[in-house]
Design an enzyme around this catalytic site. Structure first.
Site, PDB file in Angstrom:
ATOM      1  N   ARG A  40      21.844  34.382  43.304  1.00  0.00           N
ATOM      2  CA  ARG A  40      22.087  33.485  44.448  1.00  0.00           C
ATOM      3  C   ARG A  40      23.435  32.775  44.330  1.00  0.00           C
ATOM      4  NH1 ARG A  40      16.190  30.600  44.729  1.00  0.00           N
ATOM      5  NH2 ARG A  40      14.965  32.439  45.274  1.00  0.00           N
ATOM      6  N   ARG A  46      23.805  27.887  49.046  1.00  0.00           N
ATOM      7  CA  ARG A  46      23.936  26.544  49.620  1.00  0.00           C
ATOM      8  C   ARG A  46      24.557  25.512  48.692  1.00  0.00           C
ATOM      9  NH1 ARG A  46      17.963  25.490  51.519  1.00  0.00           N
ATOM     10  NH2 ARG A  46      17.566  26.912  49.771  1.00  0.00           N
ATOM     11  N   ARG A  76      27.764  29.311  57.031  1.00  0.00           N
ATOM     12  CA  ARG A  76      26.391  29.413  57.525  1.00  0.00           C
ATOM     13  C   ARG A  76      26.257  28.754  58.891  1.00  0.00           C
ATOM     14  NH1 ARG A  76      22.309  29.740  59.550  1.00  0.00           N
ATOM     15  NH2 ARG A  76      20.166  29.630  58.779  1.00  0.00           N
ATOM     16  N   ASP A 131      19.261  39.854  52.018  1.00  0.00           N
ATOM     17  CA  ASP A 131      17.935  39.325  51.685  1.00  0.00           C
ATOM     18  C   ASP A 131      16.986  40.487  51.464  1.00  0.00           C
ATOM     19  OD1 ASP A 131      16.360  36.560  51.772  1.00  0.00           O
ATOM     20  OD2 ASP A 131      15.062  38.113  52.635  1.00  0.00           O
ATOM     21  N   TYR A 161       5.033  39.158  51.135  1.00  0.00           N
ATOM     22  CA  TYR A 161       5.480  38.440  52.331  1.00  0.00           C
ATOM     23  C   TYR A 161       4.977  39.127  53.602  1.00  0.00           C
ATOM     24  CZ  TYR A 161       8.543  35.700  49.336  1.00  0.00           C
ATOM     25  OH  TYR A 161       9.024  34.853  48.365  1.00  0.00           O
TER      26      TYR A 161
END
Length: 342
Positions: free
Chosen positions: A25, A29, A38, A75, A150
């Site tokens: 990652r 962020r 973003r 992703d 998921y």
């Protein structure tokens, strides 16, 4: 392949001082430049599917920290999305999908799979052209078990109980889902390699919630299937497996899947990591919260890993992804300490 891509040497079993360094990652962020990009992107999936912006954010941590490897910004859920399932990301809630049923599994359609993912392949092509020659480019996918959790629950859960129950109650349908995901994930990785990826990584973020028999059937076998398919086309491209939380299963996972490198989460004792390293390259495994804390806690964590694993094939990394609240100064501290090894 240029000889100066140090991560590739380590994955062949060589020792490097300092070891190659990157972070899971690493485009994310915690970076102010990422947050600005973003905002311009619209939705998270728009960012993944916009080659201009995906390349921009992938390069940001390379430009700031000079990591030895760059991992494609995307992703793991683009695979079910490309298979026709709805996927969306909501702030504060993470990924959301319509839960899939046994009938939905039978209806999965891969006819336009690669067409849907062409923006990702284009991003990989552009990245290889723009990255420094010495920087390894990593492609990736989610492991079938983790992606399936998921798809079945429709969101993340603390222990993925919905997927575990589905697998026990509908075993044939669940194995069918894993097979569809394995085949399409392998094809996805192969296309990433053809676009310029030097290495591919398979993320099994939820492997740690399974019992022994389920780990073998749901984690090991599908990943072995992916590795076999990738190797049939690209036998020399390294594959890193990251079965987070695998615990005592790590060695068996490596032996049975055939992965080249083994990603270790932060709970793996360094004495156990030394044993795993005897079978080939290991990657990891700093606790991401030591990076948040900084100072002595960070320095001690880095030093312990370098002392235990630095004399063998090591790719220095975190034991999971960097968290958004991590101070930039702490990343700089870690990079400086790792790079000081001689």
């Amino acid at each position: 392949m240029p000889e100066n891509r140090i991560m590739l040497d380590v994955l062949k079993g060589k020792t490097a001082a300092p070891p190659p360094l990157w972070m899971m990652r690493q485009a994310g962020r915690y970076l102010p430049e990422y947050r600005e990009t973003r905002k311009r992107a619209g939705s998270f999936l728009d960012l993944c599917y916009n080659p201009d912006l995906a390349v921009e954010v992938t390069l940001q941590p390379i430009e700031r920290f000079g990591f030895d490897a760059s991992i494609l910004f995307s992703d793991i859920l683009v695979v079910p999305h490309a298979l026709g399932r709805d996927v969306r990301f909501e702030e504060g809630r993470g990924p959301l999908l319509t839960p899939i049923s046994a009938a939905g599994i039978s209806a999965l359609d891969g006819k336009t799979f690669h067409v849907n993912l062409e923006p990702v392949y284009e991003a990989v092509r552009r990245l290889r052209a723009k990255l420094p020659g010495e920087t390894t480019l990593i492609g990736f996918c989610g492991a079938p078990w983790t992606v399936a959790t998921y798809m079945i629950a429709g969101h993340g859960t603390p222990d993925q109980a919905p997927a575990r129950l589905f697998a026990y109650r509908e075993p044939a349908a669940f194995l069918q889902l894993l097979k569809v995901l394995a085949d399409h994930s392998a094809a996805y990785l192969i296309r990433q390699i053809e676009a310029g990826a030097d290495v591919v990584q398979i993320f099994d973020s939820w492997s740690g919630v399974l019992d022994e028999a389920s780990f073998e059937l749901f984690c090991v076998k599908p990943v072995a299937d992916i590795v076999r398919q990738v190797r049939a086309v690209h036998p020399d491209v390294p594959v890193i497996g990251f079965p987070k939380g695998a615990g005592d299963h790590y060695r068996r996972y490596r032996q049975k899947t055939g992965v080249t490198g083994l990603g270790l989460d932060w709970t793996v004792p360094l004495t156990a990591a030394q044993g795993l390293q005897r079978d080939g390259a290991v990657q990891g495994n700093l606790d991401p919260l030591r990076l948040v804390a900084g100072g002595k806690a960070l320095a001690e964590g880095v030093e312990a890993i370098l002392k235990a694993l630095g004399d063998g094939p090591l790719i220095f990394n975190l034991g999971h992804g960097i968290t958004p609240e991590t101070p930039l100064a702490h990343v700089e501290q870690m990079v400086k300490q790792v790079r000081s090894v001689s």
